[in-house]
Design a protein around this motif. Sequence first.
Motif, mmCIF file in Angstrom:
data_model
loop_
_atom_site.group_PDB
_atom_site.id
_atom_site.type_symbol
_atom_site.label_atom_id
_atom_site.label_comp_id
_atom_site.label_asym_id
_atom_site.label_seq_id
_atom_site.Cartn_x
_atom_site.Cartn_y
_atom_site.Cartn_z
ATOM 1 N N GLN A 102 -18.581 -16.341 -15.136
ATOM 2 C CA GLN A 102 -17.629 -16.897 -16.085
ATOM 3 C C GLN A 102 -18.224 -18.097 -16.790
ATOM 4 O O GLN A 102 -19.035 -18.819 -16.235
ATOM 5 N N VAL A 103 -17.833 -18.264 -18.016
ATOM 6 C CA VAL A 103 -18.275 -19.397 -18.823
ATOM 7 C C VAL A 103 -17.039 -20.142 -19.284
ATOM 8 O O VAL A 103 -16.092 -19.542 -19.803
ATOM 9 N N GLN A 104 -17.045 -21.439 -19.095
ATOM 10 C CA GLN A 104 -15.948 -22.278 -19.582
ATOM 11 C C GLN A 104 -16.448 -23.110 -20.753
ATOM 12 O O GLN A 104 -17.551 -23.668 -20.708
ATOM 13 N N LEU A 105 -15.638 -23.181 -21.781
ATOM 14 C CA LEU A 105 -15.991 -23.917 -22.992
ATOM 15 C C LEU A 105 -14.955 -24.987 -23.266
ATOM 16 O O LEU A 105 -13.758 -24.712 -23.202
ATOM 17 N N THR A 106 -15.422 -26.174 -23.590
ATOM 18 C CA THR A 106 -14.523 -27.287 -23.860
ATOM 19 C C THR A 106 -14.948 -27.984 -25.137
ATOM 20 O O THR A 106 -16.060 -28.503 -25.229
ATOM 21 N N GLU A 107 -14.050 -28.011 -26.115
ATOM 22 C CA GLU A 107 -14.336 -28.656 -27.392
ATOM 23 C C GLU A 107 -13.888 -30.112 -27.378
ATOM 24 O O GLU A 107 -12.968 -30.490 -26.653
ATOM 25 N N SER A 108 -14.533 -30.886 -28.232
ATOM 26 C CA SER A 108 -14.145 -32.279 -28.425
ATOM 27 C C SER A 108 -14.634 -32.726 -29.794
ATOM 28 O O SER A 108 -15.411 -32.014 -30.455
ATOM 29 N N GLY A 109 -14.181 -33.896 -30.215
ATOM 30 C CA GLY A 109 -14.684 -34.481 -31.445
ATOM 31 C C GLY A 109 -13.796 -34.321 -32.655
ATOM 32 O O GLY A 109 -14.109 -34.849 -33.724
ATOM 33 N N GLY A 110 -12.711 -33.580 -32.521
ATOM 34 C CA GLY A 110 -11.808 -33.446 -33.642
ATOM 35 C C GLY A 110 -11.086 -34.757 -33.937
ATOM 36 O O GLY A 110 -11.181 -35.723 -33.180
ATOM 37 N N GLY A 111 -10.352 -34.766 -35.040
ATOM 38 C CA GLY A 111 -9.594 -35.961 -35.391
ATOM 39 C C GLY A 111 -9.209 -35.963 -36.847
ATOM 40 O O GLY A 111 -9.325 -34.947 -37.541
ATOM 41 N N LEU A 112 -8.786 -37.116 -37.300
ATOM 42 C CA LEU A 112 -8.362 -37.309 -38.682
ATOM 43 C C LEU A 112 -9.522 -37.896 -39.485
ATOM 44 O O LEU A 112 -10.128 -38.890 -39.061
ATOM 45 N N VAL A 113 -9.813 -37.301 -40.618
ATOM 46 C CA VAL A 113 -10.890 -37.782 -41.474
ATOM 47 C C VAL A 113 -10.438 -37.687 -42.924
ATOM 48 O O VAL A 113 -9.661 -36.799 -43.274
ATOM 49 N N GLN A 114 -10.895 -38.598 -43.735
ATOM 50 C CA GLN A 114 -10.522 -38.590 -45.146
ATOM 51 C C GLN A 114 -11.314 -37.536 -45.914
ATOM 52 O O GLN A 114 -12.436 -37.177 -45.517
ATOM 53 N N PRO A 115 -10.770 -37.035 -47.000
ATOM 54 C CA PRO A 115 -11.514 -36.088 -47.844
ATOM 55 C C PRO A 115 -12.857 -36.679 -48.255
ATOM 56 O O PRO A 115 -12.943 -37.857 -48.607
ATOM 57 N N GLY A 116 -13.887 -35.852 -48.178
ATOM 58 C CA GLY A 116 -15.237 -36.313 -48.468
ATOM 59 C C GLY A 116 -15.956 -36.885 -47.267
ATOM 60 O O GLY A 116 -17.156 -37.175 -47.335
ATOM 61 N N GLY A 117 -15.248 -37.034 -46.168
ATOM 62 C CA GLY A 117 -15.832 -37.622 -44.972
ATOM 63 C C GLY A 117 -16.586 -36.622 -44.124
ATOM 64 O O GLY A 117 -16.707 -35.434 -44.469
ATOM 65 N N SER A 118 -17.100 -37.117 -43.006
ATOM 66 C CA SER A 118 -17.887 -36.302 -42.090
ATOM 67 C C SER A 118 -17.309 -36.370 -40.689
ATOM 68 O O SER A 118 -16.636 -37.346 -40.329
ATOM 69 N N LEU A 119 -17.628 -35.346 -39.900
ATOM 70 C CA LEU A 119 -17.148 -35.281 -38.526
ATOM 71 C C LEU A 119 -18.083 -34.378 -37.747
ATOM 72 O O LEU A 119 -18.619 -33.404 -38.303
ATOM 73 N N ARG A 120 -18.281 -34.679 -36.480
ATOM 74 C CA ARG A 120 -19.044 -33.781 -35.618
ATOM 75 C C ARG A 120 -18.147 -33.294 -34.490
ATOM 76 O O ARG A 120 -17.576 -34.102 -33.755
ATOM 77 N N VAL A 121 -18.042 -31.981 -34.353
ATOM 78 C CA VAL A 121 -17.332 -31.395 -33.228
ATOM 79 C C VAL A 121 -18.350 -30.901 -32.210
ATOM 80 O O VAL A 121 -19.455 -30.496 -32.569
ATOM 81 N N SER A 122 -17.957 -30.971 -30.951
ATOM 82 C CA SER A 122 -18.864 -30.621 -29.860
ATOM 83 C C SER A 122 -18.224 -29.581 -28.962
ATOM 84 O O SER A 122 -16.994 -29.500 -28.852
ATOM 85 N N CYS A 123 -19.066 -28.815 -28.290
ATOM 86 C CA CYS A 123 -18.594 -27.806 -27.335
ATOM 87 C C CYS A 123 -19.461 -27.889 -26.093
ATOM 88 O O CYS A 123 -20.677 -27.693 -26.164
ATOM 89 N N GLY A 124 -18.840 -28.192 -24.980
ATOM 90 C CA GLY A 124 -19.538 -28.217 -23.704
ATOM 91 C C GLY A 124 -19.346 -26.896 -22.987
ATOM 92 O O GLY A 124 -18.237 -26.372 -22.941
ATOM 93 N N ALA A 125 -20.436 -26.361 -22.445
ATOM 94 C CA ALA A 125 -20.389 -25.067 -21.768
ATOM 95 C C ALA A 125 -20.762 -25.215 -20.305
ATOM 96 O O ALA A 125 -21.684 -25.957 -19.968
ATOM 97 N N SER A 126 -20.053 -24.526 -19.451
ATOM 98 C CA SER A 126 -20.395 -24.485 -18.032
ATOM 99 C C SER A 126 -20.457 -23.042 -17.577
ATOM 100 O O SER A 126 -19.784 -22.189 -18.121
ATOM 101 N N GLY A 127 -21.280 -22.776 -16.559
ATOM 102 C CA GLY A 127 -21.467 -21.403 -16.113
ATOM 103 C C GLY A 127 -22.936 -21.064 -16.144
ATOM 104 O O GLY A 127 -23.676 -21.507 -17.017
ATOM 105 N N SER A 128 -23.368 -20.265 -15.218
ATOM 106 C CA SER A 128 -24.800 -20.018 -15.039
ATOM 107 C C SER A 128 -25.436 -19.279 -16.202
ATOM 108 O O SER A 128 -26.631 -19.391 -16.405
ATOM 109 N N THR A 129 -24.679 -18.546 -16.983
ATOM 110 C CA THR A 129 -25.262 -17.756 -18.062
ATOM 111 C C THR A 129 -25.041 -18.353 -19.448
ATOM 112 O O THR A 129 -25.393 -17.746 -20.447
#
Length: 122
Positions: free
Chosen positions: A1-28
């Motif tokens: 099994q693989v578990q995925l967890t996102e983070s990094g979302g939020g409120l940003v103004q038009p024209g702005g930048s954002l980085r979203v992340s995904c952490g993965a766990s599991g041997s494969t």
Amino acid sequence: QVQLTESGGGLVQPGGSLRVSCGASGSTSGSLAMAWFRQAPGKEREFVAAISASGLSTSYASFVKARFTISRADTENMMYMHMRDLTPEDSAVYLCAAGGILGIDVDEYDYWGQGTQVIVSA
């Protein structure tokens, strides 16, 4: 099994930048292609970007128009997507997915995270 967890979302103004992340766990997790999809209220889940298990191949939806960059760091079991020049139309829940092939369809991915909300608003 693989578990995925996102983070990094939020409120940003038009024209702005954002980085979203995904952490993965599991041997494969390091041997799987990974992708970002997004889903806005009342709309279908849509493909945004994907990266192969090796990290050497990527795929982007046409609406990205070189604004987004997907990457992965398997030593950290992480995947990222840097987004710039955001517009209100980019507002959605962004979901991380993992699967055996580099695809653009929801059905091609076996594992999903819960998502992280991105709101682009002034």
